[in-house]
Design an enzyme around this catalytic site. Structure first.
Site, short mmCIF file in Angstrom:
data_model
loop_
_atom_site.label_atom_id
_atom_site.label_comp_id
_atom_site.label_asym_id
_atom_site.label_seq_id
_atom_site.Cartn_x
_atom_site.Cartn_y
_atom_site.Cartn_z
N LYS A 264 13.84 -54.27 -0.88
CA LYS A 264 12.53 -53.64 -1.08
C LYS A 264 11.88 -54.21 -2.35
O LYS A 264 10.68 -54.51 -2.36
CB LYS A 264 12.70 -52.11 -1.19
CG LYS A 264 13.01 -51.49 0.16
CD LYS A 264 13.56 -50.07 0.10
CE LYS A 264 14.00 -49.66 1.51
NZ LYS A 264 14.71 -48.39 1.57
N GLN B 2 16.19 -43.47 -1.95
CA GLN B 2 17.08 -44.15 -1.01
C GLN B 2 18.10 -43.17 -0.46
O GLN B 2 18.82 -42.51 -1.21
CB GLN B 2 17.76 -45.33 -1.72
CG GLN B 2 18.61 -46.20 -0.83
CD GLN B 2 17.80 -46.87 0.29
OE1 GLN B 2 16.75 -47.46 0.05
NE2 GLN B 2 18.28 -46.77 1.52
N ASP C 178 7.91 -43.46 3.08
CA ASP C 178 8.84 -43.48 4.21
C ASP C 178 8.26 -42.71 5.40
O ASP C 178 8.72 -42.86 6.53
CB ASP C 178 10.18 -42.82 3.82
CG ASP C 178 11.21 -43.84 3.33
OD1 ASP C 178 11.09 -45.02 3.72
OD2 ASP C 178 12.12 -43.45 2.59
#
Ligand code: NAP
Length: 294
Positions: A53, A97, A120
């Site tokens: 990322k 995460q 997300d």
């Protein structure tokens, strides 16, 4: 005729090029997208995802900061950090995460992220907006699969899409996206899962078949209609003594025989995988633009 391969690397590269231009344009207007990532603990898979990322952000020219916390960090500390990042203008996107250590409630943490910075697309507010067909950050893997369809000239409009799997991160959001009366959607969607008595009955009817089960090579050629478009989201490790690592990655579909029958197919690796991080970058840039206009 063998299926055309839809390369995730190529489609992701195309979108990243567009994002680079968009970032330059936003920077010209004084808008600077930025991604804040919280990593709790040192799970090797999570470290590797976070690294890719960060690399993606660097590639498209946006700010990225990974905040690494010890595995024994308390839930309260994580929640306080998110609160701070929600109010920090340098982050247009925030992600935590997953998975988190057992003593931290994932739902509480995801729900703490400001919905407009939830890149997300997992916040319940955004999931609700998605179901209603309203503007929201789209869950990245599902959005990646939709982009692969659209950019390979396979508009799902009017097609019968059968999705195998109903997780909150892939199957359900993809179904919600593709059933909307909207561009890149307007499909007839069927979702199958372990409750289905005979999944082949449904998969054989699919114009577009999406496999997102996490079950290696479970969709076999006899379950696929001639000329179908096959999107394989699954990523599974299977033992392979011929490989240095002792394993190789396969999808949820039995690739070679299905590639002989389908019209389009996505490979594993190199298919949907590279799209997920790219759509996260997309959400981060888009969030910056939306926040700057509000
Ligand atoms: P998940 O949460 O485990 O959900 C799997 C879904 O598949 C469940 O709804 C399950 O049904 C269904 N299922 C499992 N076995 C089945 C079978 N034999 N027949 C019919 N349905 C079956 O998995 P996920 O997080 O959605 O991930 C799915 C796969 O995609 C995994 O391989 C994962 O690694 C991969 N993935 C890839 C990316 C990427 O970037 N490419 C991103 C995310 C996930 P029930 O609900 O009835 O249990």
């Amino acid at each position: 005729m063998p299926a055309k391969v839809i390369s995730g690397k190529e489609v992701a590269g195309e979108i990243r090029d567009e994002l680079k231009k968009k970032v330059a344009e936003l920077n010209g207007k004084g808008v600077y997208p930025g991604l804040g990532v919280i990593l709790v603990g040192e799970d090797p898979a999570s470290v590797s995802y976070v690294t890719s990322k960060a690399k993606g952000c660097e590639e498209i020219g946006i700010h990225e900061e990974t905040i690494r916390l010890a595995a024994d960090t308390s839930e309260d500390e994580v929640l306080q950090l998110i609160d701070k990042m929600n109010n920090d203008k340098k982050f247009s996107g925030i992600l935590v995460q997953l998975p988190l250590p057992d003593h931290i409630d994932e739902e509480k943490v995801v729900n703490k992220i400001a919905p407009e910075k939830d890149v997300d697309g997992f916040h319940p507010v955004n999931q609700g907006l998605l179901l209603r067909g309203e503007q929201c950050p789209l869950p990245c893997t599902a959005h990646g699969a939709q982009q692969m369809l659209m950019r390979s000239g396979n508009d799902p409009a009017g097609k019968h899409v059968v999705i195998c799997g109903r997780s909150n991160i892939v199957g359900k959001p993809l179904a919600a996206m593709l059933m909307q009366k909207a561009k890149g959607a307007n499909a007839v969607v069927t979702v199958v899962h372990t409750g289905a008595k005979d999944i082949a009955y449904f998969t054989k009817q699919a114009d577009i078949l999406v496999a997102a089960m996490g079950r290696p090579q479970t969709i076999t050629a006899d379950m696929v209609k001639e000329g179908a478009i096959v999107i394989d989201v699954g990523v599974n490790r299977i033992e392979d003594a011929s490989k240095k690592k002792g394993f190789r990655l396969v999808g949820d579909v039995d690739y070679e025989p299905i590639a002989e029958k389908a019209s389009y197919i996505t490979p594993v690796p190199g298919g949907v995988g590279p799209m997920t991080v790219t759509m996260l970058l997309y959400n981060t840039v888009e969030a910056a633009e939306i926040i700057s206009q509000s």
